[in-house]
Structures are given as C-alpha cells and as structure tokens.
Design a protein around this motif. Structure first.
Motif, PDB file in Angstrom:
ATOM      1  N   UNK A  57      -5.160  -0.784  -8.684  1.00 19.28           N
ATOM      2  CA  UNK A  57      -4.357  -1.684  -7.844  1.00 19.28           C
ATOM      3  C   UNK A  57      -4.651  -1.442  -6.366  1.00 19.28           C
ATOM      4  N   UNK A  58      -4.866  -0.175  -6.010  1.00 18.55           N
ATOM      5  CA  UNK A  58      -5.200   0.124  -4.608  1.00 18.55           C
ATOM      6  C   UNK A  58      -6.531  -0.530  -4.234  1.00 18.55           C
ATOM      7  N   UNK A 118      -2.894   2.860 -10.972  1.00 19.44           N
ATOM      8  CA  UNK A 118      -2.595   2.889  -9.540  1.00 19.44           C
ATOM      9  C   UNK A 118      -3.865   2.732  -8.712  1.00 19.44           C
ATOM     10  N   UNK A 165       2.159   1.894  -3.421  1.00 15.10           N
ATOM     11  CA  UNK A 165       1.124   2.433  -4.307  1.00 15.10           C
ATOM     12  C   UNK A 165       0.817   3.896  -3.973  1.00 15.10           C
ATOM     13  N   UNK A 185       0.843  -1.204   0.000  1.00 14.79           N
ATOM     14  CA  UNK A 185       0.000   0.000   0.000  1.00 14.79           C
ATOM     15  C   UNK A 185       0.876   1.252   0.000  1.00 14.79           C
ATOM     16  N   UNK A 241       0.870   1.039 -14.802  1.00 19.16           N
ATOM     17  CA  UNK A 241      -0.342   0.305 -14.431  1.00 19.16           C
ATOM     18  C   UNK A 241      -1.305   1.333 -13.835  1.00 19.16           C
ATOM     19  N   UNK A 268       6.409   3.843  -7.220  1.00 21.77           N
ATOM     20  CA  UNK A 268       5.604   3.066  -8.168  1.00 21.77           C
ATOM     21  C   UNK A 268       6.452   2.083  -8.971  1.00 21.77           C
ATOM     22  N   UNK A 311       6.605  -1.456  -7.857  1.00 19.69           N
ATOM     23  CA  UNK A 311       5.364  -2.228  -7.797  1.00 19.69           C
ATOM     24  C   UNK A 311       5.062  -2.854  -9.147  1.00 19.69           C
ATOM     25  N   UNK A 334       0.430  -8.863  -6.566  1.00 19.40           N
ATOM     26  CA  UNK A 334      -0.797  -9.265  -5.843  1.00 19.40           C
ATOM     27  C   UNK A 334      -1.195 -10.698  -6.172  1.00 19.40           C
ATOM     28  N   UNK A 360      -7.795  -3.244  -5.683  1.00 16.97           N
ATOM     29  CA  UNK A 360      -7.562  -4.701  -5.615  1.00 16.97           C
ATOM     30  C   UNK A 360      -6.995  -5.092  -4.259  1.00 16.97           C
ATOM     31  N   UNK A 399       1.804  -5.294 -10.878  1.00 14.38           N
ATOM     32  CA  UNK A 399       0.499  -5.906 -10.593  1.00 14.38           C
ATOM     33  C   UNK A 399       0.598  -7.402 -10.297  1.00 14.38           C
TER      34      UNK A 399
END
Lengths: 287, 287
Positions: free
Chosen positions: B276-277, B273, A195, A192, B271, A201, A204, A209, B279, A206
């Motif tokens: 994703x937050x 953001x 993000x 978190x 991506x 960024x 990170x 997850x 998700x 995807x």
C-alpha cells in the motif's frame, strides 16, 4: 429566533449562494482567526464552558416542552477529520446531551427504503445536539461518483434533501452543515502517516486509494451538492481543514454561534417553589 | 480474558455475595483512596489519557471483528449523581465510542412487551462503551415499591435478568453495575439546593418527594435486587456517593480496571502495508 452576532469565523465559512468552486477555497487557511495553533487550541478550550452551559440549557428546555435541537452534519473526504471534530470539539460538552450517528455503507434493509429512511431514524430528539458523521449527502456524493443511483434519481435527491431539511427546521432543528475541506496533498500525508504507524493501521483500508483516485469526480459532486442544497434553512459551511486545530476551532465557533442565537433561557418552574420547600422542610423523618 | 490487578478502590466497592445491608455501607466514605477532594479530582483527570487510549483500542478491535464492548449500568436514588458521572467520568473519553441510553418511565409500546425488550434495543454495539442511565433494574425497584408488577412477576425478573446478563457476557460484554449510594440526608440537601436555584428548577419534580417518602421501601428493594443479581458475569458495586468527587473517581477506576483487563492490543493490518505504501508513492497525480 432573534438576530445575533455572527463571529468572524462563521462569517468567512458560510458558503455564498451560487456556483461553488472548491479549488478557489484555500484548505490550509484560518479565515477569521488571527492567532496561531497554540492560540487556536486555547480558544477552543476556553469555549468549552459556554458551550456546555448553553447545551445544558437546550437540554433543560426540553423538559419544558421545547422542540429545539441542533444537528451538525459533517461531510468530507477520508482523513478530513470528522473523528477529530467529534473528539476535540464535541468532546467539550456533556455526552448526555449528544447523539452521534455514523452512516456507513447502507445495509440491505436500508437500501430497500428511500435514502432518507435511515437518516430519519438517526435524527436527534428534542434537546439534543445531534451529530451526523457522514449523512444523507453520501447519497448524492459517492452515489453519484460510483453510479450507485441513476442520474434522474440523484437529481431528485437534491430537492428531496432540501424539502427534508426545511421540514426539520420547521420542527425546531438548527442545522449546521460543514464540509471539511482538505487538499489531496494533505490527504496523501495523512494516509502515509496511517500506513507508517501500526497503531493506525486499523484506520486504513486499501479501498481508500481507489476513492482517492476519483478526487476530481468527488470535488465535482461536492460542488454540485453544495450549490444545490445551500439553503437558508440549512446553510453550508466550507471549513478549511488542513490545519486540524482550525477545523476543530471553527466548528466549535459555529456551534457556539448557533446556540447563542437560540436565546436559551432556563425554563421556569411549573410548580410552586415555596410550597415544595415547605414540604421538604416539614417532611416526616426519612431513613 | 487474562487476570489483572484489581485496584484498591474496585476491591472495596465490589459487593460480596450474600445478603446486603445498605445501612451498613457508608455513603460518605472514600474507600481505597487516601487522598482528599483535590487529589481525587486530579487523579480522575489523570486517568483520562489512559481511558481514552484503551477505549480507542476497543473501538479499533471492532474493525478486526471483535465482539467486545463494555456496559456500565448506573442505578441510584434521585440526585445520586448519574448525570454527574456522565459529565465528569464518561466525558473523559471520545464521545464517538460512547452510547448513553437513558431509561424513563416506559411508553405504552414498551409496556406491551417484556421488560427486557427496550433494554435489548438500548444495548451498545461491539466496540462501544455503553452506559445505562437507569436500566432494567427499575423493573425490580420502582416496579416492586409501587406495585407496577405483581410479586410473582417481580420474582421471575431476577432470574430473567441473570440469564440476560449471562448471555451478554457470553457475547463479549463486560458489565459493570454500580449502585450510587447516598444517604437520605444528602438527598435532602441536594433537593433543597435544586429548589433554591432557579437554574436548577427544571431538575426538580414534585413527585421526587413522594418517592423520597418511600426511602425504606426502596432500600429494601435495592437490597433484594443487589443480592439476587450479584453474579460473577455481572457483579454489583456499591459506590459511596455523598462525595461527588469520589463517586466520579471510583467509577472511572472501575472502567479503567475493566478496560485494562481486556488486553486491548491494536489490531494487525489485514492488508500488505508495504504494498500500500508503494501504491500511494507511485500513484498518478491527484488533483
């Protein structure tokens, strides 16, 4: 190798033989250390001088033909802090004597060889402190969880790893294996935070997850790998890593204990010191 | 690349085009810096935070496909302090983004290839700060002085080096070449200090005095090499190095100027953001 005192931290972190239950090992503890965060940071910094001195001795011994070297293996889930250990702990010693190898998803060429082929190429030469940021353990962790290899091949790999590491130990390697142990709640906070900060960024992905959703599978894969490869030649340490300061300190302490245990004396001159001093004093003018 | 301010130190160190007379360049000066030793050490340490921040941006840009990287080339006579620069200046940044390559006498395999073959293998990948501790310049320095290659081959190499470095610059390399300039008197003191201290004997080799006796030949070889390879794509800097603190500071400043000139912004997320937050917030319990 002589016997040497094991620090309280190392004593707590050393994984005992037998089945491993990671859920029973606290992730936010600071075992073997009585101080707080400020104390921990100060203690790590205070180690720097001795770490750097011992590392220079290791490096110097190489010139006298020693085969000794240290290999620190860092494994852990995303955000567990392998990069932080590199910056804060490994950053304390002379970069000249350090070799960091980061293992990403294998290339096509790497996949066409045995899984240890690229590992062998990344090993530190004599005199170096080598650090693996991820390692051959990926080949029994993500490979098992995601089915990149079939079960018989995974099974074969535990033994192959033990044989490989035993050979390294025979060649003069001191191997320190660390599993950076964080809780899923801590990982959630760290993801978190990435993000929430545009400067983070880039860290990170995807896919992070999707891996996170397999947490229980990874825990099981770690438990099996830790149990099967926890040898005297290359023991595992489970490092509680929710507290970043403790993680950095603990690995500094493991390194320090290892280097202290090597009895690293300065190599003796293999030339006549007095004769060289006379030569230097008597030389023709140099300009 | 945008234009950027050149620091006074870098401005002084940048070698002008044309014939080089090393005897006319002071070895114990601190050009462009008004402070004393304590100021110099403090100034270098104060650079650490910005250097580390810029290096992390360089590293981050790699994840966004940037080809940028920095190559610092360190050349100098024995004891001129290449190791000290690695420890004190390069030691300021995250070791994860650093690749140090030390070039020793070439192996038999290396000698059976062109002199640039092993250099190519030692180049830093995108995102890295690469440091060469000695380099391809040995192949026009010791090779010339000791006659390891004939004059036509040495002559060919200056052009080959310029072509090679121009190609690297086109590929995204920022090249900083530094000649660590010490006096023969200073070298004598440093060799004597090594001989006087058993903890430093491992750094000494009787062959060092044989090389030292060729000081004038080395100076001439350096002067020719510096003149012939001082290009806009890969300029030379002569760093007065009798004062260790100034040497370390000056190279820190050159690195800082170079990194500042790259306009290193943080890469933007590739991506969504907010998605994703969401998700992460909505995920099934992970344990």
């Amino acid at each position: 190798m002589t016997t040497h005192a094991i620090s309280p931290i190392a004593d707590h972190l050393r994984l005992p033989a037998g089945p491993v239950d990671l859920a029973a090992i606290e992730t936010d503890a600071a075992p073997g250390f009585a101080g707080d965060k400020a104390d921990g940071k100060a203690t790590l910094l205070a180690m720097g001088e001795e770490l750097a001195d011992l590392q220079e001795r290791l490096w110097a011994q190489r010139t006298a033909g020693s085969e000794r070297r240290v290999l620190l293996v860092l494994q852990g889930m995303d955000t567990s802090g392998k990069g932080g250990v590199l910056r804060h702990t490994i950053g304390l010693v002379d970069p000249q004597g350090v070799r960091i190898t980061s293992f990403k998803a294998p290339t096509e060429e790497e996949r066409s060889h045995d899984f240890l082929w690229r590992i062998e190429k990344g090993l530190p030469a004599a005199g170096y402190l080598g650090v693996f940021d991820r390692s051959h353990y990926e080949d029994v962790l993500i490979a098992r969880v995601r089915g990149f290899a079939d079960p018989e091949e995974i099974e074969r790999r535990y033994g192959a790893i033990n044989d490989f590491e035993a050979r390294l130990a025979d060649q003069g390697f001191s191997i320190i294996k660390c599993m950076l142990h964080i809780s899923p709640e801590e990982q959630k906070e760290r993801l978190a935070a990435r993000l929430a900060d545009p400067e983070k960024h880039w860290k990170y992905n995807p896919g992070d997850l999707d891996e996170r959703a397999r947490w229980a599978d990874y825990r099981e894969a770690y438990e099996i790998a830790l149990e099967r490869t926890n040898t005297d030649a290359a023991p595992w340490h489970v490092v509680p890593s929710d507290k970043k300061w403790f993680r950095n300190l603990a690995i500094g302490q493991l390194l320090l204990d290892t280097l202290r245990g090597l009895d690293l004396t300065w190599p003796e001159a293999d030339f006549d010191v007095a004769a060289e001093q006379e030569r230097l004093a008597a030389e023709a003018p140099v300009r």
